[in-house]
Design a protein around this motif. Structure first.
Motif, mmCIF file in Angstrom:
data_model
loop_
_atom_site.group_PDB
_atom_site.id
_atom_site.type_symbol
_atom_site.label_atom_id
_atom_site.label_comp_id
_atom_site.label_asym_id
_atom_site.label_seq_id
_atom_site.Cartn_x
_atom_site.Cartn_y
_atom_site.Cartn_z
ATOM 1 N N GLY A 126 -3.947 13.378 2.411
ATOM 2 C CA GLY A 126 -4.234 14.131 3.633
ATOM 3 C C GLY A 126 -2.965 14.461 4.405
ATOM 4 N N LEU A 127 -2.080 13.485 4.564
ATOM 5 C CA LEU A 127 -0.831 13.722 5.290
ATOM 6 C C LEU A 127 0.131 14.596 4.489
ATOM 7 C CD1 LEU A 127 -0.214 10.183 6.832
ATOM 8 C CD2 LEU A 127 -1.341 12.163 7.852
ATOM 9 N N THR A 171 -5.888 9.686 14.558
ATOM 10 C CA THR A 171 -5.719 10.203 15.923
ATOM 11 C C THR A 171 -4.740 11.362 16.043
ATOM 12 O OG1 THR A 171 -3.877 8.734 16.510
ATOM 13 C CG2 THR A 171 -6.123 7.853 16.748
ATOM 14 N N GLY A 172 -3.871 11.541 15.041
ATOM 15 C CA GLY A 172 -2.835 12.564 15.143
ATOM 16 C C GLY A 172 -1.561 12.045 15.785
ATOM 17 N N SER A 186 0.846 -1.190 0.000
ATOM 18 C CA SER A 186 0.000 0.000 0.000
ATOM 19 C C SER A 186 0.877 1.234 0.000
ATOM 20 C CB SER A 186 -0.910 0.007 1.241
ATOM 21 O OG SER A 186 -1.513 1.264 1.425
ATOM 22 N N ALA A 187 0.297 2.350 -0.427
ATOM 23 C CA ALA A 187 1.030 3.616 -0.419
ATOM 24 C C ALA A 187 1.151 4.168 0.995
ATOM 25 C CB ALA A 187 0.323 4.635 -1.312
ATOM 26 N N ALA A 188 0.303 3.684 1.904
ATOM 27 C CA ALA A 188 0.298 4.156 3.291
ATOM 28 C C ALA A 188 1.058 3.191 4.191
ATOM 29 C CB ALA A 188 -1.136 4.326 3.791
ATOM 30 N N THR A 189 1.363 3.648 5.402
ATOM 31 C CA THR A 189 1.957 2.791 6.425
ATOM 32 C C THR A 189 0.980 2.680 7.597
ATOM 33 O OG1 THR A 189 3.030 4.601 7.640
ATOM 34 C CG2 THR A 189 4.255 3.624 5.796
ATOM 35 N N LEU A 190 1.238 1.755 8.502
ATOM 36 C CA LEU A 190 0.376 1.622 9.675
ATOM 37 C C LEU A 190 0.426 2.889 10.526
ATOM 38 C CD1 LEU A 190 1.264 -2.054 10.663
ATOM 39 C CD2 LEU A 190 -0.865 -1.254 9.599
ATOM 40 N N GLU A 191 1.609 3.518 10.594
ATOM 41 C CA GLU A 191 1.745 4.779 11.327
ATOM 42 C C GLU A 191 0.909 5.870 10.668
ATOM 43 O OE1 GLU A 191 4.963 2.187 12.532
ATOM 44 O OE2 GLU A 191 4.283 2.831 10.541
ATOM 45 N N ASP A 192 0.865 5.876 9.329
ATOM 46 C CA ASP A 192 0.059 6.862 8.604
ATOM 47 C C ASP A 192 -1.418 6.730 8.969
ATOM 48 O OD1 ASP A 192 2.281 7.844 7.295
ATOM 49 O OD2 ASP A 192 1.958 6.659 5.475
#
Length: 214
Positions: A208-209, A153-154, A141-147
């Motif tokens: 978004g990030l 939650t921020g 995926s283009a995202a990570t779990l941290e993302d």
């Protein structure tokens, strides 16, 4: 760094003073607080407030906690624990120092409570959500779990005391995912296929990030 530690209303008022007259008036109003902190001093220019704020920060962050810390230290010393900590700091670090839990698909899956409009949508939604977490963990995926956690939650890690309120996932008839950091919630779209769900998740989280960084 002063904005990180400012907690008292008196300190905030001093910090936000815009004129010397305003500063002197604020100091007069909170003179008792300044005397207790040992920071009462004459103000001759507006710039003097910066030194006063620094002194107050030292009082709040260091001096105020020195006595309780020393008491705690003496307690450990009496029990023989302090000596052991000093001799074997690495052995005690995992007990005394918090390390954020490594994020995984399972951790995030357990962290978020799932809500849905209907049982039918919930079954499909849960399958898509858990499948997406697995893909993210596997680097597909283009995202990570941290993302994902930041988007909802921020925070990029789970705090030691957890989140308030508890994180949640809601499946709604919306076009794209929405992260509500005040509620620690994810509002996710109901889609017909997993590919649609994954594409929408990647697009919303990554963009978004990226916009936040800009």
């Amino acid at each position: 760094h002063s904005t990180v530690f400012i907690t008292s209303p008196e300190l905030l008022e001093i910090k936000s003073s815009r004129t010397l007259a305003n500063l002197k008036s604020t100091i007069s109003d909170c003179s008792e607080y300044l005397i207790i902190a040992g920071c009462l001093r004459p103000m001759t220019t507006l710039c003097d407030k910066d030194m006063l704020v620094n002194d107050l920060l030292i009082y709040h962050v260091i001096k105020r906690v020195h006595s309780p810390f020393e008491s705690f230290r003496q307690g450990l010393k009496m029990l023989g624990v302090l000596e052991k900590i000093q001799l074997h700091p690495d052995a005690f670090s995992s007990i005394l120092c918090h390390k954020p839990e490594r994020l995984s698909a399972r951790v995030l899956g357990d962290l978020f409570t799932i809500h849905c409009l209907s049982d039918v949508n919930k079954v499909k939604g849960v399958d898509f959500w858990m499948g997406y977490l697995q893909d993210v963990e596997g680097g597909e995926s283009a995202a990570t779990l941290e993302d994902i956690l930041v988007f909802a939650t921020g925070s990029s890690s789970v705090p030691p005391i957890g989140f308030e309120p508890d994180p949640s996932v809601k499946f709604l008839r919306i076009k794209y995912p929405v992260g509500n950091r005040q509620l620690n919630s994810l509002e996710l779209p109901i889609t017909k296929t997993y590919e649609q769900f994954k594409n929408k998740m990647d697009f919303a989280i990554s963009n978004g990030l990226r916009l936040e960084l800009e």
